[in-house]
Design a protein around this motif. Structure first.
Motif, PDB file in Angstrom:
ATOM      1  N   ARG A   1       5.083   8.557  -8.088  1.00  0.00           N
ATOM      2  CA  ARG A   1       4.009   7.751  -8.648  1.00  0.00           C
ATOM      3  C   ARG A   1       2.809   7.792  -7.714  1.00  0.00           C
ATOM      4  NH1 ARG A   1       4.004   1.278  -8.820  1.00  0.00           N
ATOM      5  NH2 ARG A   1       2.008   1.006  -9.834  1.00  0.00           N
ATOM      6  N   VAL A   2       1.629   8.057  -8.284  1.00  0.00           N
ATOM      7  CA  VAL A   2       0.382   8.023  -7.538  1.00  0.00           C
ATOM      8  C   VAL A   2      -0.358   6.766  -7.973  1.00  0.00           C
ATOM      9  CG1 VAL A   2      -1.760   9.240  -7.001  1.00  0.00           C
ATOM     10  CG2 VAL A   2       0.312  10.540  -7.474  1.00  0.00           C
ATOM     11  N   VAL A   3      -0.780   5.956  -7.009  1.00  0.00           N
ATOM     12  CA  VAL A   3      -1.372   4.650  -7.281  1.00  0.00           C
ATOM     13  C   VAL A   3      -2.893   4.731  -7.291  1.00  0.00           C
ATOM     14  CG1 VAL A   3      -1.549   2.276  -6.423  1.00  0.00           C
ATOM     15  CG2 VAL A   3       0.598   3.538  -6.191  1.00  0.00           C
ATOM     16  N   ARG A   4      -3.515   4.206  -8.356  1.00  0.00           N
ATOM     17  CA  ARG A   4      -4.981   4.133  -8.419  1.00  0.00           C
ATOM     18  C   ARG A   4      -5.443   2.898  -7.656  1.00  0.00           C
ATOM     19  NH1 ARG A   4      -9.228   6.076 -10.145  1.00  0.00           N
ATOM     20  NH2 ARG A   4     -10.900   5.334 -11.431  1.00  0.00           N
ATOM     21  N   LEU A   5      -6.407   3.095  -6.758  1.00  0.00           N
ATOM     22  CA  LEU A   5      -6.947   2.013  -5.938  1.00  0.00           C
ATOM     23  C   LEU A   5      -8.278   1.525  -6.505  1.00  0.00           C
ATOM     24  CD1 LEU A   5      -6.374   3.697  -2.467  1.00  0.00           C
ATOM     25  CD2 LEU A   5      -4.916   1.982  -3.564  1.00  0.00           C
ATOM     26  N   SER A   6      -8.562   0.257  -6.348  1.00  0.00           N
ATOM     27  CA  SER A   6      -9.845  -0.286  -6.796  1.00  0.00           C
ATOM     28  C   SER A   6     -10.926  -0.125  -5.729  1.00  0.00           C
ATOM     29  CB  SER A   6      -9.691  -1.757  -7.170  1.00  0.00           C
ATOM     30  OG  SER A   6      -9.203  -2.492  -6.073  1.00  0.00           O
ATOM     31  N   ALA A   7     -10.519   0.134  -4.491  1.00  0.00           N
ATOM     32  CA  ALA A   7     -11.459   0.341  -3.385  1.00  0.00           C
ATOM     33  C   ALA A   7     -10.864   1.373  -2.436  1.00  0.00           C
ATOM     34  CB  ALA A   7     -11.695  -0.976  -2.649  1.00  0.00           C
ATOM     35  N   PRO A   8     -11.699   2.102  -1.705  1.00  0.00           N
ATOM     36  CA  PRO A   8     -11.189   3.102  -0.765  1.00  0.00           C
ATOM     37  C   PRO A   8     -10.304   2.480   0.318  1.00  0.00           C
ATOM     38  CG  PRO A   8     -13.552   3.366  -1.079  1.00  0.00           C
ATOM     39  CD  PRO A   8     -13.165   2.066  -1.731  1.00  0.00           C
ATOM     40  N   LEU A   9      -9.358   3.263   0.802  1.00  0.00           N
ATOM     41  CA  LEU A   9      -8.545   2.843   1.944  1.00  0.00           C
ATOM     42  C   LEU A   9      -9.354   3.016   3.226  1.00  0.00           C
ATOM     43  CD1 LEU A   9      -5.050   4.494   1.317  1.00  0.00           C
ATOM     44  CD2 LEU A   9      -5.642   2.082   1.130  1.00  0.00           C
TER      45      LEU A   9
ATOM     46  N   TRP B   1       3.043   7.335   0.869  1.00  0.00           N
ATOM     47  CA  TRP B   1       2.355   6.697  -0.245  1.00  0.00           C
ATOM     48  C   TRP B   1       1.295   7.665  -0.732  1.00  0.00           C
ATOM     49  CZ3 TRP B   1       3.877   4.284   4.139  1.00  0.00           C
ATOM     50  CH2 TRP B   1       4.617   3.116   4.018  1.00  0.00           C
ATOM     51  N   LEU B   2       1.212   7.880  -2.030  1.00  0.00           N
ATOM     52  CA  LEU B   2       0.175   8.699  -2.644  1.00  0.00           C
ATOM     53  C   LEU B   2      -0.733   7.768  -3.429  1.00  0.00           C
ATOM     54  CD1 LEU B   2       2.369  11.608  -4.034  1.00  0.00           C
ATOM     55  CD2 LEU B   2       1.107  11.542  -1.883  1.00  0.00           C
ATOM     56  N   SER B   3      -2.024   7.840  -3.183  1.00  0.00           N
ATOM     57  CA  SER B   3      -2.966   6.970  -3.875  1.00  0.00           C
ATOM     58  C   SER B   3      -4.296   7.704  -4.044  1.00  0.00           C
ATOM     59  CB  SER B   3      -3.150   5.657  -3.119  1.00  0.00           C
ATOM     60  OG  SER B   3      -3.567   5.893  -1.787  1.00  0.00           O
ATOM     61  N   PHE B   4      -5.158   7.155  -4.902  1.00  0.00           N
ATOM     62  CA  PHE B   4      -6.467   7.764  -5.124  1.00  0.00           C
ATOM     63  C   PHE B   4      -7.460   6.694  -5.551  1.00  0.00           C
ATOM     64  CE2 PHE B   4      -4.525   7.649  -9.258  1.00  0.00           C
ATOM     65  CZ  PHE B   4      -5.561   7.501 -10.170  1.00  0.00           C
ATOM     66  N   ASP B   5      -8.741   7.007  -5.353  1.00  0.00           N
ATOM     67  CA  ASP B   5      -9.822   6.180  -5.874  1.00  0.00           C
ATOM     68  C   ASP B   5     -10.776   7.136  -6.597  1.00  0.00           C
ATOM     69  OD1 ASP B   5     -11.475   7.372  -3.911  1.00  0.00           O
ATOM     70  OD2 ASP B   5     -11.199   5.708  -2.523  1.00  0.00           O
ATOM     71  N   ASP B   6     -11.991   6.693  -6.875  1.00  0.00           N
ATOM     72  CA  ASP B   6     -12.924   7.546  -7.620  1.00  0.00           C
ATOM     73  C   ASP B   6     -13.365   8.783  -6.849  1.00  0.00           C
ATOM     74  OD1 ASP B   6     -12.837   5.864  -9.809  1.00  0.00           O
ATOM     75  OD2 ASP B   6     -14.627   4.739  -9.209  1.00  0.00           O
TER      76      ASP B   6
ATOM     77  N   ASN C   1     -11.494   9.985  -3.683  1.00  0.00           N
ATOM     78  CA  ASN C   1     -10.540  10.528  -2.713  1.00  0.00           C
ATOM     79  C   ASN C   1      -9.104  10.491  -3.208  1.00  0.00           C
ATOM     80  OD1 ASN C   1     -12.487  10.643  -0.346  1.00  0.00           O
ATOM     81  ND2 ASN C   1     -12.608   8.483  -0.884  1.00  0.00           N
ATOM     82  N   LEU C   2      -8.320  11.410  -2.680  1.00  0.00           N
ATOM     83  CA  LEU C   2      -6.867  11.392  -2.813  1.00  0.00           C
ATOM     84  C   LEU C   2      -6.331  11.098  -1.422  1.00  0.00           C
ATOM     85  CD1 LEU C   2      -4.173  12.009  -4.302  1.00  0.00           C
ATOM     86  CD2 LEU C   2      -4.465  14.378  -3.549  1.00  0.00           C
ATOM     87  N   TYR C   3      -5.442  10.103  -1.305  1.00  0.00           N
ATOM     88  CA  TYR C   3      -4.903   9.690  -0.014  1.00  0.00           C
ATOM     89  C   TYR C   3      -3.410  10.027   0.058  1.00  0.00           C
ATOM     90  CZ  TYR C   3      -9.096   6.761   0.010  1.00  0.00           C
ATOM     91  OH  TYR C   3     -10.381   6.302  -0.037  1.00  0.00           O
ATOM     92  N   VAL C   4      -3.003  10.592   1.161  1.00  0.00           N
ATOM     93  CA  VAL C   4      -1.594  10.826   1.461  1.00  0.00           C
ATOM     94  C   VAL C   4      -1.332  10.091   2.767  1.00  0.00           C
ATOM     95  CG1 VAL C   4       0.195  12.530   1.949  1.00  0.00           C
ATOM     96  CG2 VAL C   4      -1.641  13.084   0.328  1.00  0.00           C
ATOM     97  N   SER C   5      -0.632   8.970   2.673  1.00  0.00           N
ATOM     98  CA  SER C   5      -0.352   8.139   3.846  1.00  0.00           C
ATOM     99  C   SER C   5       1.106   8.329   4.241  1.00  0.00           C
ATOM    100  CB  SER C   5      -0.590   6.662   3.516  1.00  0.00           C
ATOM    101  OG  SER C   5      -1.882   6.459   3.005  1.00  0.00           O
TER     102      SER C   5
END
Length: 92
Positions: free
Chosen positions: A12-20, A58-63, A65-69
């Motif tokens: 699952r890749v999580v959509r973020l409301s604000a950048p990390l 954790w896989l996440s993204f915003d408008d 960026n794609l983040y791999v933490s």
């Protein structure tokens, strides 16, 4: 994360409301509220067996960026080859 009977994995890749904040601390709510990807399977040295060290991803993204933490554990840090893990620092 889930695996089917054939060993295929779905994550699952999580959509973020604000950048990390990219600072290496992993202190945002994401890391407390979203279950990480874990239970990895080795490729080397023993292919197909559970990983010997705990890792969480954790896989996440915003408008923008794609983040791999990653939180990677090492039970014997003295085994690490500091020369090959150097990141832009002369202090290692």
């Amino acid at each position: 994360m889930s695996r089917d009977a054939d060993g295929r994995t779905t994550v699952r890749v999580v959509r973020l409301s604000a950048p990390l904040k990219v600072d290496g601390n992993l202190e945002e709510d994401l890391y407390r509220t979203i279950q990480p990807i874990s239970d990895f399977i080795q490729v080397e040295p023993r292919a197909g067996t559970p990983a010997t060290e705990k890792s969480e991803v954790w896989l996440s993204f915003d408008d923008q960026n794609l983040y791999v933490s990653v939180r990677a554990s090492e039970s014997a840090p003295e085994r690490l080859d500091r020369k090959s893990s150097r990141l832009n620092s002369s202090h290692l």
